[in-house]
Design a protein around this motif. Structure first.
Motif, short mmCIF file in Angstrom:
data_model
loop_
_atom_site.label_atom_id
_atom_site.label_comp_id
_atom_site.label_asym_id
_atom_site.label_seq_id
_atom_site.Cartn_x
_atom_site.Cartn_y
_atom_site.Cartn_z
N VAL A 174 2.08 4.26 -6.09
CA VAL A 174 0.84 4.83 -6.28
C VAL A 174 0.14 5.10 -5.05
O VAL A 174 -0.50 6.00 -5.01
N GLU A 175 0.03 4.14 -4.42
CA GLU A 175 -0.70 4.16 -3.11
C GLU A 175 -0.25 5.58 -2.15
O GLU A 175 -1.14 6.26 -1.88
N GLN A 176 0.97 5.67 -1.66
CA GLN A 176 1.60 6.73 -1.06
C GLN A 176 1.33 8.19 -1.62
O GLN A 176 1.32 9.09 -0.81
N SER A 177 0.93 8.40 -2.71
CA SER A 177 0.70 9.75 -3.28
C SER A 177 -0.57 10.20 -2.80
O SER A 177 -0.75 11.39 -2.43
N GLY A 178 -1.48 9.15 -2.51
CA GLY A 178 -2.72 9.60 -1.91
C GLY A 178 -3.72 10.38 -2.84
O GLY A 178 -3.13 10.63 -3.96
N ILE A 179 -5.07 10.27 -2.85
CA ILE A 179 -6.04 10.92 -3.70
C ILE A 179 -6.81 11.97 -2.59
O ILE A 179 -7.18 11.79 -1.77
N VAL A 204 -6.92 10.90 1.01
CA VAL A 204 -7.45 9.44 1.24
C VAL A 204 -6.29 8.50 0.59
O VAL A 204 -5.96 8.81 -0.28
N TYR A 205 -6.03 7.39 1.32
CA TYR A 205 -4.83 6.45 0.84
C TYR A 205 -5.76 5.06 0.62
O TYR A 205 -6.22 4.62 1.52
N ASN A 206 -5.40 4.58 -0.47
CA ASN A 206 -5.79 3.14 -1.01
C ASN A 206 -4.83 2.40 -0.82
O ASN A 206 -3.65 2.58 -0.49
N SER A 207 -5.18 0.77 -0.89
CA SER A 207 -4.18 -0.13 -0.71
C SER A 207 -4.36 -1.20 -1.62
O SER A 207 -5.64 -1.85 -1.58
N TYR A 208 -3.31 -1.58 -2.57
CA TYR A 208 -3.53 -2.81 -3.56
C TYR A 208 -3.21 -4.14 -2.63
O TYR A 208 -2.12 -3.93 -2.13
N ASN A 209 -3.97 -5.19 -3.11
CA ASN A 209 -3.84 -6.34 -2.68
C ASN A 209 -2.99 -7.10 -3.69
O ASN A 209 -3.69 -7.24 -4.87
N LEU A 210 -1.81 -7.48 -3.44
CA LEU A 210 -0.96 -8.23 -4.48
C LEU A 210 -1.02 -9.65 -4.57
O LEU A 210 -0.30 -10.29 -5.47
N TYR A 211 -1.92 -10.38 -3.45
CA TYR A 211 -1.69 -11.70 -3.28
C TYR A 211 -2.82 -12.53 -3.95
O TYR A 211 -3.69 -12.74 -3.37
N ASN A 212 -2.89 -12.47 -5.40
CA ASN A 212 -4.09 -13.09 -6.10
C ASN A 212 -3.38 -14.05 -7.26
O ASN A 212 -2.13 -13.72 -7.55
N LEU A 213 -4.02 -15.08 -7.38
CA LEU A 213 -3.33 -16.16 -7.92
C LEU A 213 -3.16 -15.59 -9.48
O LEU A 213 -1.74 -15.88 -9.86
N THR A 214 -3.76 -14.85 -10.06
CA THR A 214 -3.25 -14.24 -11.50
C THR A 214 -2.27 -13.34 -11.39
O THR A 214 -1.48 -12.86 -12.58
N ASP A 381 11.19 14.40 -10.03
CA ASP A 381 11.25 15.92 -9.83
C ASP A 381 10.02 16.78 -10.08
O ASP A 381 10.34 18.00 -10.34
N LYS A 382 8.81 16.42 -10.37
CA LYS A 382 7.69 16.95 -10.77
C LYS A 382 6.66 16.83 -9.85
O LYS A 382 6.76 15.93 -8.87
N LYS A 383 5.85 17.83 -9.91
CA LYS A 383 4.94 18.04 -8.79
C LYS A 383 3.60 17.05 -9.23
O LYS A 383 2.73 16.57 -8.46
N THR A 384 3.43 16.53 -10.79
CA THR A 384 2.59 15.78 -11.08
C THR A 384 2.39 14.33 -10.36
O THR A 384 3.86 13.96 -10.32
N LYS A 385 1.41 13.81 -9.97
CA LYS A 385 1.41 12.52 -9.35
C LYS A 385 0.73 11.40 -9.94
O LYS A 385 -0.52 11.70 -10.43
#
Length: 431
Positions: A174-179, A204-214, A381-385
């Protein structure tokens, strides 16, 4: 004895051990990894630490692919932050010690071993994309030797590596697609001061923090919280498509449907809020106000405790039994294993409703991971992101050249396992 490896003959003399620890040192720690490159790679075989030089002013340059091949020769490659590393290296056997740490202790903290030289250089040149290339190699080595002192206690304790790797793969996708953004509007509304950290041209590129207890990701990067973009048009109209249209699919009563699957309740095909509202108000047609009140009543029951007057409703009766059962198991065994394999150990302050909240948030994440990977395969194989995941919605940058069938198929993938989704679309994110 040397610790800098900068020529191929030095690399070829090194012996492959069973396991190792590595850390990619990018050109600038502040930059999104999509927008940076490898400067150095710290490597430790648990006997000695080395630095492989890829692109630094103090040394010759090794071929990154040759270093990658050497690292992949190990049975286990330990590191911190597998998602970050996946931007730079293709690793077949990576084990993320951040996951191990949070599974064992229920906490995650960044190990701060920055040297004074690092602090001075970053204070004066934090925006320079090449800053790590001029900080002395010996100081990078010193920093990561310090981190290594805190690593051994986590080794050989990994458990749910497969699901953790899927989580890394999904959210990186998801991140590397960019917005795409309107830069002027974006800078003005979000008061961006270091756009180069996460922006290239108008992406613009966002970043998910995956290190949460839940296990539920957060997503705040460079001062922008991408999971909590305000609903006001002025905050959203700066997000625009690179293709043709932005399309957002929202899950109907996401938690209610996840919970229904969990407790074996047969979900209706109408909105769960509509279904429960009819019971609350004893009528077949709800006003808009009653629908809103239905949602409020339901969430109060879910996370504040089920009131006696609603306890005989089949859904809440089954839910009550499930919550009590999980609480008893938690106390009996001293821990609960969540859907992603995350272990919630017994601790002070826990109660059965908080435990239930952890279970649901983690189940949400597990379902999102599965759906993201389904979509990754379908859209290959699609342009949709797929460009943004919030807790209960998926945002797509849709290309009309992919045809309307693509949207129909996306909807079908998201509606697996008794889910319902609705969609909105527009020329920007302010639907």
């Amino acid at each position: 004895m040397y610790f800098i490896v900068e020529q191929i003959d030095q690399l070829e003399k090194m012996h492959v051990q069973k396991s190792c620890f590595i850390q990619v040192i990018s050109a600038n720690d502040n930059y999104h990894p999509q927008l940076s490159s490898v400067s150095l790679i710290y490597y430790n075989d648990f006997k000695k630490g080395y630095v492989f030089v890829i692109d630094h002013t103090e040394g010759f340059s090794l071929d990154k692919n040759q270093v990658e091949k050497f690292i992949n020769s190990h049975e286990k490659v330990y590191l911190l932050d597998s998602k970050y590393h996946s931007y730079f290296l293709e690793l077949n056997n990576a084990i993320d010690l951040n996951y191990v740490k949070i599974n064992r202790s229920g906490t995650h903290e960044v190990i701060d071993c920055l040297t004074n030289i690092h602090r001075v250089f970053y204070q004066n040149n934090s925006g320079d994309s090449w800053i790590n290339k001029i900080i002395p190699i010996s100081k990078h080595y010193e920093r990561w030797e310090c981190v290594m002192e805190k690593i051994p206690e986590l080794l050989e304790l990994e458990t749910e590596v497969e699901i953790e790797n899927k989580m890394t793969e999904a959210y990186k996708y998801v991140e590397q697609s960019g917005i795409r953004v309107n830069k002027d509007l974006f800078y003005d509304r979000y008061k961006v001061t270091n756009g180069s950290f996460f922006m290239l041209n108008d992406m613009v590129y966002n970043s998910y923090n995956l290190y949460n207890l839940t296990g539920r990701p957060t997503n705040a990067f460079n001062g922008v919280n991408f999971l909590a973009v305000p609903k006001e048009e002025s905050y959203r109209n700066c997000f625009i498509p690179r293709n043709d249209v932005l399309v957002e699919f929202d899950f109907d009563a996401y938690h209610l449907r996840l919970i229904s699957n969990l407790i074996g309740f047969n979900c209706p095909q109408e909105s769960m809020h509509q279904y429960l509202g009819k019971i609350y108000f004893d009528k077949q047609e709800l006003t808009d106000e009653e629908y809103k009140n239905s949602k409020e009543i339901t969430f109060k029951q879910l996370y504040g405790g089920i009131e006696k007057r609603y306890s005989n409703i089949d859904f809440f009766s089954s839910l009550n039994n499930f919550i009590d059962k999980e609480w008893k198991k938690y106390n009996k065994f001293g821990a609960t294993i969540l859907s992603t394999g995350r272990v919630i150990k017994k601790k002070e302050g826990m109660n059965k409703l908080r435990l239930f909240n952890y279970i649901v948030q983690n189940l949400e994440t597990k379902n999102n991971i599965d759906r993201i990977l389904d979509l990754k395969a379908y859209l290959k194989d699609k342009k949709t992101k797929l460009i943004l995941i919030t807790y209960d919605s998926f945002l797509f940058d849709y290309s009309t050249s992919d045809g309307k069938k693509t949207l129909s198929n996306i909807k079908s993938l998201l509606q697996k396992e008794n889910m319902l989704v609705k969609y909105k679309y527009g020329k920007n994110y302010s639907f």
